[in-house]
Design a protein around this motif. Structure first.
Motif, PDB file in Angstrom:
ATOM      1  N   LEU A  94       0.658  -1.371  -0.127  1.00 35.35           N
ATOM      2  CA  LEU A  94       0.272  -0.182  -0.034  1.00 35.35           C
ATOM      3  C   LEU A  94       0.840   1.626  -0.016  1.00 35.35           C
ATOM      4  N   GLN A 140       1.346   5.344   0.138  1.00 32.63           N
ATOM      5  CA  GLN A 140       0.803   5.945   0.578  1.00 32.63           C
ATOM      6  C   GLN A 140       1.127   7.507  -0.020  1.00 32.63           C
ATOM      7  N   HIS A 141       1.101   8.573  -0.048  1.00 26.40           N
ATOM      8  CA  HIS A 141       1.944   9.921   0.136  1.00 26.40           C
ATOM      9  C   HIS A 141       0.773  10.840   0.286  1.00 26.40           C
ATOM     10  N   ASP A 168      -2.875  12.541   1.381  1.00 26.38           N
ATOM     11  CA  ASP A 168      -3.932  11.694   1.212  1.00 26.38           C
ATOM     12  C   ASP A 168      -4.401  10.788  -0.396  1.00 26.38           C
ATOM     13  N   THR A 184      -3.744   7.318  -1.659  1.00 29.59           N
ATOM     14  CA  THR A 184      -2.601   5.493  -1.452  1.00 29.59           C
ATOM     15  C   THR A 184      -3.125   5.007  -2.798  1.00 29.59           C
ATOM     16  N   ASP A 244      -2.879   1.478  -3.605  1.00 34.50           N
ATOM     17  CA  ASP A 244      -2.772  -0.220  -3.429  1.00 34.50           C
ATOM     18  C   ASP A 244      -2.757  -1.255  -4.291  1.00 34.50           C
ATOM     19  N   THR A 267      -6.802   5.900  -4.513  1.00 35.50           N
ATOM     20  CA  THR A 267      -7.500   6.632  -3.186  1.00 35.50           C
ATOM     21  C   THR A 267      -7.607   8.182  -3.319  1.00 35.50           C
ATOM     22  N   ARG A 268      -8.230   9.399  -2.845  1.00 29.56           N
ATOM     23  CA  ARG A 268      -8.108  10.237  -2.364  1.00 29.56           C
ATOM     24  C   ARG A 268      -8.697  10.529  -1.012  1.00 29.56           C
ATOM     25  N   MET A 284       4.708   7.754  -7.491  1.00 32.86           N
ATOM     26  CA  MET A 284       4.470   6.972  -5.407  1.00 32.86           C
ATOM     27  C   MET A 284       5.663   6.214  -5.018  1.00 32.86           C
ATOM     28  N   ARG A 308       8.696   8.045  -4.240  1.00 34.70           N
ATOM     29  CA  ARG A 308       8.402   9.549  -3.771  1.00 34.70           C
ATOM     30  C   ARG A 308       9.613   9.508  -3.520  1.00 34.70           C
TER      31      ARG A 308
END
Ligand code: CA
Length: 220
Positions: free
Chosen positions: A126, A128-129, A131, A133, A135, A142-143, A162, A165
């Motif tokens: 997963l 993440q950065h 808000d 993400t 998968d 998703t935001r 991502m 990052r």
């Protein structure tokens, strides 16, 4: 992400190429060891799927030459069933993982995802950065917890950023890692995709670093 697929069985190669493309990878393909060696030596890939039983030049020799040249791309080898010595020789030659034929494509995809993640120093599937993400298991973005619909190209671009990052990624690097060799590459399209991603993920999601490239905006 861009993958090199070296497999001489044309039916299997076509099936794997379709599977990989469906999973979001740009795919270069080679049908024998010499072609595979050349592509792997001259083009940047994020991972390589290498059959060991290849005509012209065997897979083990190809792998040894890549490693001798300093190529550190993650390599997953495809071995004959029950041939434990092939697996040992392959791993000793520099392979990062193996799959014995026949295999389920879901397992190939999971192993490739893990290889790509680990090559970027990421352990969790997963990403993440802020808000946002991603998968990597199902491609879901998703935001703020809400699903975001992306086209295949937008998704590939976001996924690359991502995985990298916090780093500035140049436009030429993006082009090399988002498109297969035979794709008609136009560097302006990167700007178009960045603009679309900003519309979907927030204007401040991707930063333009003048003269250098793009990066995910550092969290405030
Ligand atoms: Ca073969």
């Amino acid at each position: 992400m861009r993958v090199l697929l070296v497999e001489d069985e044309s039916l299997l190669r076509a099936q794997l190429k379709a599977t990989l493309e469906q999973a979001g990878y740009a795919v270069d393909e080679a049908a024998d060891g010499r072609e595979g060696l050349h592509l792997g030596s001259t083009e940047p890939h994020d991972a390589i799927v290498l059959d060991l039983g290849l005509p012209v030049l065997d897979g083990l020799t190809v792998l040894q030459r890549w490693r001798a040249q300093g190529c550190d791309t993650p390599v997953l080898i495809l071995t004959a069933r029950d041939s434990w010595h092939e697996k040992v020789a392959g791993i000793d030659a520099g392979a990062d993982d193996y799959l014995a034929k026949p295999f389920h494509t879901a397992e190939l995809l999971a192993r490739l995802r893990a290889l790509v993640r680990r090559s970027h120093g990421l352990a969790s599937p997963l990403l993440q950065h802020g808000d946002i993400t991603l998968d990597t298991r199902n491609g879901m973005v998703t935001r703020q917890g809400m699903p975001v619909n992306l086209t295949a190209h937008e998704h590939r671009l976001l996924s690359y950023l991502m995985h990298r990052r916090g780093q500035v990624v140049s436009r030429s690097e993006l082009i090399e890692h988002l498109y297969a060799q035979d794709f008609d590459r136009d560097s302006n399209t990167i700007e178009v995709f960045v603009a679309r991603l900003r519309r979907k993920l927030g204007a401040d999601s991707i930063e333009t670093v003048r003269g250098m490239g793009y990066r995910l905006m550092p969290a405030a």
